[in-house]
Design a protein around this motif. Structure first.
Motif, PDB file in Angstrom:
ATOM      1  N   TRP A  28      -3.571  17.526   6.893  1.00 35.45           N
ATOM      2  CA  TRP A  28      -3.968  17.821   8.266  1.00 35.45           C
ATOM      3  C   TRP A  28      -3.185  19.034   8.769  1.00 35.45           C
ATOM      4  O   TRP A  28      -2.609  19.022   9.844  1.00 35.45           O
ATOM      5  CB  TRP A  28      -3.752  16.603   9.163  1.00 35.45           C
ATOM      6  N   ALA A  29      -3.186  20.068   7.931  1.00 33.70           N
ATOM      7  CA  ALA A  29      -2.324  21.230   8.169  1.00 33.70           C
ATOM      8  C   ALA A  29      -3.058  22.414   8.775  1.00 33.70           C
ATOM      9  O   ALA A  29      -2.529  23.527   8.762  1.00 33.70           O
ATOM     10  CB  ALA A  29      -1.652  21.643   6.862  1.00 33.70           C
ATOM     11  N   ALA A  30      -4.261  22.216   9.293  1.00 36.29           N
ATOM     12  CA  ALA A  30      -4.969  23.325   9.933  1.00 36.29           C
ATOM     13  C   ALA A  30      -4.246  23.742  11.204  1.00 36.29           C
ATOM     14  O   ALA A  30      -3.717  22.912  11.946  1.00 36.29           O
ATOM     15  CB  ALA A  30      -6.408  22.935  10.260  1.00 36.29           C
ATOM     16  N   ARG A  31      -4.224  25.043  11.468  1.00 35.80           N
ATOM     17  CA  ARG A  31      -3.585  25.576  12.674  1.00 35.80           C
ATOM     18  C   ARG A  31      -4.440  25.314  13.914  1.00 35.80           C
ATOM     19  O   ARG A  31      -3.914  25.073  15.001  1.00 35.80           O
ATOM     20  CB  ARG A  31      -3.360  27.083  12.492  1.00 35.80           C
ATOM     21  N   ASP A  32      -5.728  25.347  13.739  1.00 35.04           N
ATOM     22  CA  ASP A  32      -6.684  25.148  14.829  1.00 35.04           C
ATOM     23  C   ASP A  32      -6.970  23.657  14.979  1.00 35.04           C
ATOM     24  O   ASP A  32      -7.427  23.008  14.039  1.00 35.04           O
ATOM     25  CB  ASP A  32      -7.968  25.908  14.513  1.00 35.04           C
ATOM     26  N   GLU A  33      -6.701  23.113  16.163  1.00 26.55           N
ATOM     27  CA  GLU A  33      -6.914  21.687  16.362  1.00 26.55           C
ATOM     28  C   GLU A  33      -8.371  21.305  16.162  1.00 26.55           C
ATOM     29  O   GLU A  33      -8.676  20.194  15.698  1.00 26.55           O
ATOM     30  CB  GLU A  33      -6.442  21.275  17.759  1.00 26.55           C
ATOM     31  N   ALA A  34      -9.294  22.207  16.481  1.00 26.65           N
ATOM     32  CA  ALA A  34     -10.716  21.919  16.271  1.00 26.65           C
ATOM     33  C   ALA A  34     -11.016  21.784  14.779  1.00 26.65           C
ATOM     34  O   ALA A  34     -11.816  20.936  14.364  1.00 26.65           O
ATOM     35  CB  ALA A  34     -11.574  23.016  16.881  1.00 26.65           C
ATOM     36  N   ALA A  35     -10.349  22.621  13.961  1.00 27.35           N
ATOM     37  CA  ALA A  35     -10.536  22.533  12.516  1.00 27.35           C
ATOM     38  C   ALA A  35      -9.962  21.232  11.974  1.00 27.35           C
ATOM     39  O   ALA A  35     -10.513  20.638  11.043  1.00 27.35           O
ATOM     40  CB  ALA A  35      -9.886  23.728  11.833  1.00 27.35           C
ATOM     41  N   VAL A  36      -8.839  20.773  12.552  1.00 29.94           N
ATOM     42  CA  VAL A  36      -8.267  19.492  12.145  1.00 29.94           C
ATOM     43  C   VAL A  36      -9.259  18.374  12.435  1.00 29.94           C
ATOM     44  O   VAL A  36      -9.514  17.510  11.585  1.00 29.94           O
ATOM     45  CB  VAL A  36      -6.933  19.231  12.881  1.00 29.94           C
ATOM     46  N   ARG A  37      -9.837  18.391  13.629  1.00 29.38           N
ATOM     47  CA  ARG A  37     -10.819  17.359  13.973  1.00 29.38           C
ATOM     48  C   ARG A  37     -12.020  17.411  13.034  1.00 29.38           C
ATOM     49  O   ARG A  37     -12.547  16.367  12.626  1.00 29.38           O
ATOM     50  CB  ARG A  37     -11.278  17.538  15.420  1.00 29.38           C
ATOM     51  N   HIS A  38     -12.420  18.645  12.654  1.00 31.93           N
ATOM     52  CA  HIS A  38     -13.549  18.795  11.739  1.00 31.93           C
ATOM     53  C   HIS A  38     -13.246  18.130  10.398  1.00 31.93           C
ATOM     54  O   HIS A  38     -14.088  17.421   9.833  1.00 31.93           O
ATOM     55  CB  HIS A  38     -13.870  20.271  11.533  1.00 31.93           C
ATOM     56  N   HIS A  39     -12.042  18.379   9.874  1.00 35.12           N
ATOM     57  CA  HIS A  39     -11.686  17.801   8.574  1.00 35.12           C
ATOM     58  C   HIS A  39     -11.551  16.282   8.677  1.00 35.12           C
ATOM     59  O   HIS A  39     -11.945  15.555   7.764  1.00 35.12           O
ATOM     60  CB  HIS A  39     -10.391  18.430   8.069  1.00 35.12           C
ATOM     61  N   ILE A  40     -11.014  15.789   9.790  1.00 34.00           N
ATOM     62  CA  ILE A  40     -10.916  14.341   9.995  1.00 34.00           C
ATOM     63  C   ILE A  40     -12.321  13.728  10.012  1.00 34.00           C
ATOM     64  O   ILE A  40     -12.582  12.696   9.379  1.00 34.00           O
ATOM     65  CB  ILE A  40     -10.162  14.027  11.300  1.00 34.00           C
ATOM     66  N   GLU A  41     -13.244  14.371  10.715  1.00 35.34           N
ATOM     67  CA  GLU A  41     -14.624  13.875  10.779  1.00 35.34           C
ATOM     68  C   GLU A  41     -15.310  13.977   9.423  1.00 35.34           C
ATOM     69  O   GLU A  41     -16.100  13.103   9.036  1.00 35.34           O
ATOM     70  CB  GLU A  41     -15.396  14.663  11.829  1.00 35.34           C
ATOM     71  N   GLU A  42     -14.987  15.053   8.675  1.00 34.67           N
ATOM     72  CA  GLU A  42     -15.545  15.263   7.347  1.00 34.67           C
ATOM     73  C   GLU A  42     -15.175  14.102   6.429  1.00 34.67           C
ATOM     74  O   GLU A  42     -16.018  13.565   5.701  1.00 34.67           O
ATOM     75  CB  GLU A  42     -15.003  16.587   6.809  1.00 34.67           C
TER      76      GLU A  42
END
Length: 227
Positions: A28-42
């Motif tokens: 969960w190392a994305a800098r962009d919180e939106a990208a983190v949420r995307h990977h969590i949802e993925e």
């Protein structure tokens, strides 16, 4: 597992071999919180529960690290993830390339468990961190996966999408920094078209400023699941 590397720096190149003492996988190392949420949802789409913290630092056996051309996995439910890696040596930090290959079926039960289930391929070449750190965000990470016999672009993006390695090191429990002999995976990008298995996984970390690339590839061999 004893690993061999060629270290490339402005001063020249040399070869080293070592048996790493520890393996850390920053998730969960994305800098962009939106990208983190995307990977969590993925991952939620395939049944993986959300993380306890962001970022999170998993431990796995250093013996899982491999430079073999073929990675043997149990069944059809695993896939690769291209990541920059940091290797701490006596003379400082070095940047490499790896795949956090993960059993997705086990990941739905527990992420820490899944991290231990598969070998972790790493490339054979390293750059000195201080030589790429000034333009870290310009580095390009990509992976190509062979799926149903066709090579497709599986992941691609700049490292500006991920937390800077100094940020990851500062947040790491027991940090800051990495003890010599420790290798740390530093996060991944979302999969283009979704997470899925492949028979071959090729990855690259490209430096457009210095005009060079780190590359590594491996084949995936599925072992039968015997009840």
């Amino acid at each position: 597992m004893r690993l061999s590397f060629t270290r490339h720096s402005m001063a020249g190149s040399d070869r080293i071999s070592l048996t790493p003492d520890a393996l850390v996988i920053a998730g969960w190392a994305a800098r962009d919180e939106a990208a983190v949420r995307h990977h969590i949802e993925e991952l939620a789409a395939i049944g993986v529960p959300p993380p306890s913290s962001v970022p999170v630092y998993y431990r796995a056996a250093a013996a899982n690290l491999t430079q073999a051309e073929v990675l043997e996995v149990l069944g059809p439910d695993s896939s690769g993830e291209v990541e920059p890696v940091l290797l701490s040596l006596a003379d400082g930090l070095w940047v490499g390339l790896g795949s956090d290959h993960t059993d997705r079926k086990a990941e739905a039960i527990g992420i820490a468990l899944s991290k231990q289930m598969c070998g972790k391929p790493v490339g054979r070449d390293l750059w000195r961190l201080e030589e790429v750190e000034p333009h870290w965000d310009s580095l390009i990470l990509r992976a190509t996966a062979t799926i149903d016999g066709e090579a497709v672009l599986y992941q691609e993006g700049s490292l500006a999408a991920l937390r800077h390695p100094r940020d990851l090191l500062a947040r790491r429990p027991g940090g800051p920094g990495l003890p010599p002999g420790t290798l740390m995976f530093c996060g991944t990008l979302g999969a283009i078209g979704g997470i899925r298995p492949s028979s071959h996984f090729a990855m690259e970390l490209h430096d457009p400023v210095l005009g060079r690339s780190l590359r590594h590839a491996y084949r995936v061999a599925e072992l039968p699941v015997i009840a």
